[in-house]
Design a protein around this motif. Structure first.
Motif, PDB file in Angstrom:
ATOM      1  N   ASP A 174       1.065 -60.113  -0.580  1.00 59.85           N
ATOM      2  CA  ASP A 174      -0.166 -58.979  -1.551  1.00 59.85           C
ATOM      3  C   ASP A 174      -0.815 -59.054   0.002  1.00 59.85           C
ATOM      4  O   ASP A 174      -0.691 -59.718   1.372  1.00 59.85           O
ATOM      5  CB  ASP A 174      -1.135 -61.026  -2.321  1.00 59.85           C
TER       6      ASP A 174
ATOM      7  N   GLU B 205      -3.442 -64.799 -13.513  1.00 56.98           N
ATOM      8  CA  GLU B 205      -3.991 -64.772 -12.069  1.00 56.98           C
ATOM      9  C   GLU B 205      -3.358 -66.706 -12.156  1.00 56.98           C
ATOM     10  O   GLU B 205      -3.068 -67.236 -10.765  1.00 56.98           O
ATOM     11  CB  GLU B 205      -4.888 -65.159 -10.887  1.00 56.98           C
ATOM     12  N   THR B 206      -4.480 -67.681 -12.875  1.00 57.39           N
ATOM     13  CA  THR B 206      -4.109 -68.701 -13.124  1.00 57.39           C
ATOM     14  C   THR B 206      -4.312 -69.525 -13.616  1.00 57.39           C
ATOM     15  O   THR B 206      -3.625 -70.931 -13.579  1.00 57.39           O
ATOM     16  CB  THR B 206      -6.070 -69.101 -12.832  1.00 57.39           C
TER      17      THR B 206
ATOM     18  N   ASN C 193       0.193 -61.396 -16.403  1.00 56.07           N
ATOM     19  CA  ASN C 193      -0.885 -62.295 -14.949  1.00 56.07           C
ATOM     20  C   ASN C 193      -1.461 -62.171 -15.051  1.00 56.07           C
ATOM     21  O   ASN C 193      -2.444 -61.288 -15.022  1.00 56.07           O
ATOM     22  CB  ASN C 193      -0.236 -60.966 -13.866  1.00 56.07           C
TER      23      ASN C 193
ATOM     24  N   THR D 227      -4.845 -65.838  -0.986  1.00 54.17           N
ATOM     25  CA  THR D 227      -5.111 -66.419  -2.742  1.00 54.17           C
ATOM     26  C   THR D 227      -6.760 -65.936  -2.680  1.00 54.17           C
ATOM     27  O   THR D 227      -7.591 -66.354  -2.233  1.00 54.17           O
ATOM     28  CB  THR D 227      -4.549 -67.091  -3.022  1.00 54.17           C
ATOM     29  N   CYS D 228      -7.367 -65.659  -4.188  1.00 53.74           N
ATOM     30  CA  CYS D 228      -8.538 -65.663  -4.905  1.00 53.74           C
ATOM     31  C   CYS D 228      -8.761 -67.413  -4.928  1.00 53.74           C
ATOM     32  O   CYS D 228      -8.530 -67.565  -5.879  1.00 53.74           O
ATOM     33  CB  CYS D 228      -8.922 -64.761  -6.003  1.00 53.74           C
TER      34      CYS D 228
ATOM     35  N   ARG E 257      -1.457 -68.662  -7.956  1.00 55.00           N
ATOM     36  CA  ARG E 257      -0.512 -69.704  -7.191  1.00 55.00           C
ATOM     37  C   ARG E 257      -1.219 -71.332  -6.891  1.00 55.00           C
ATOM     38  O   ARG E 257      -0.554 -71.355  -5.184  1.00 55.00           O
ATOM     39  CB  ARG E 257      -1.775 -68.783  -5.924  1.00 55.00           C
TER      40      ARG E 257
ATOM     41  N   HIS F  88     -15.345 -61.893  -5.363  1.00 55.93           N
ATOM     42  CA  HIS F  88     -14.327 -62.276  -5.117  1.00 55.93           C
ATOM     43  C   HIS F  88     -14.374 -63.137  -4.337  1.00 55.93           C
ATOM     44  O   HIS F  88     -13.979 -62.575  -2.828  1.00 55.93           O
ATOM     45  CB  HIS F  88     -13.056 -61.875  -4.907  1.00 55.93           C
TER      46      HIS F  88
END
Length: 309
Positions: free
Chosen positions: A247, A117-118, A115, A167-168, A141, A220
């Motif tokens: 989340d 994230e991007t 993971n 989401t970030c 995401r 973040h």
């Protein structure tokens, strides 16, 4: 038809049992020092206790080690890995290859979930890390529904997708809030502000409030809306997506429990009776809207369009 795992993020050990009762199948926990954007801080004793409670009820626990590691933290990875090897979580969530290499070095037999994230945006990347030892890939995401389904069709590993929550949008290794207060000469206010859940970046032009979340990994900036795909789960269930994640970052324990209950009902209903799911899915969305904070509307994220923000 395979039933996907319902994965949630508790804020503390006391959340584990209520979330099990609400229908959660698995949990992501960990320490800020090792994991990115955790819903709560779990020290070693809390990790051990959470694993015990979850395993006692036939549930799983994944420990987050997907932080961005610099040289000064590499030795800490080794020590933490030894600890995890004694308490036996069901998987370690990683992004940095250092975690993978240290796990190999210590012959760690705990499963690994990739993971970053991007960057999990195609099945080649998922399969690359699968061949390196990962058993699961957590998709970015920013993927739409078609890309998610296509990735699952070609993946050699399990696929996890976030279906609910914020989401970030931006991360800095710096403590931007602390630096801002120091610049203003308000050093004493830093500790009062840093871990609050009501800090926002205001965008007057779009009339949006972007939550600011700070932890040991930096600052973040989070999305102004919450993803909610409770009424669009069918295609992903049909495709065999392995895990749906809720989340809970910057959410109350009560909110996470209620949302978990509704996704449990949605998943179970679709598996048992798709027509019944079609009948109740709009009602489930309305029930979640009713408990949403006033400044956090629901949307479908990137599932049906290329960009949102």
């Amino acid at each position: 038809m395979k039933k996907p795992e319902l994965l949630v993020t508790p804020t503390c050990v006391d959340d584990i049992k209520p979330l099990i009762d609400a229908g959660a199948d698995a949990f992501i926990i960990g320490e800020q020092r090792f994991g990115l954007r955790l819903a709560g801080e779990f020290d070693r004793e809390a990790v051990k206790e959470a694993i015990h409670i979850a395993h006692e009820h036939g549930k799983k626990v994944y420990v987050a080690m997907n932080a961005l590691f610099h040289n000064d933290k590499v030795e800490d990875i080794e020590d933490y890995m030894k600890f995890l090897n004694t308490v036996k979580p069901d998987a370690i969530v990683f992004g940095d290859p250092a975690v993978l290499m240290i796990a190999r070095e210590f012959a760690c037999d705990i499963k690994l979930h990739w993971n970053t994230e991007t960057t999990a945006t195609n099945w080649y990347a998922c399969n690359y890390w699968g061949r390196k030892g990962a058993k699961r890939a957590v998709l970015a995401r920013e993927l739409n529904m078609d890309a998610i389904i296509e990735t699952k069709e070609n993946a050699e590993v399990e696929i996890e997708v976030q279906v609910h929550g914020m989401t970030c949008m931006f991360q800095s290794k710096r403590s931007l809030v602390g630096n801002y207060f120091e610049y203003q000469g308000k050093v004493m206010e830093i500790q009062n502000k840093k871990y609050q859940k009501n800090m926002f970046l205001h965008d007057k032009e779009r009339n949006n409030k972007y939550p600011i979340f700070e932890d040991e990994n930096g600052t973040h900036i989070m999305s102004p809306n919450d993803i909610c795909i409770i009424d669009e789960l069918g295609e992903m269930i049909d495709a065999g997506i392995d895990s749906f994640k809720i989340d809970g970052v910057l959410k109350s324990p009560e909110y996470i429990v209620e949302v978990t209950k509704k996704y449990r009902l949605a998943i179970d209903t679709y598996i048992e009776d798709q027509d019944r799911y079609d009948d109740i899915k709009e009602e489930l969305v309305e029930e979640i809207e009713a408990i949403q904070p006033p400044n956090r509307p629901l949307d479908t994220g990137f599932f049906f369009k290329e960009t949102v923000y």
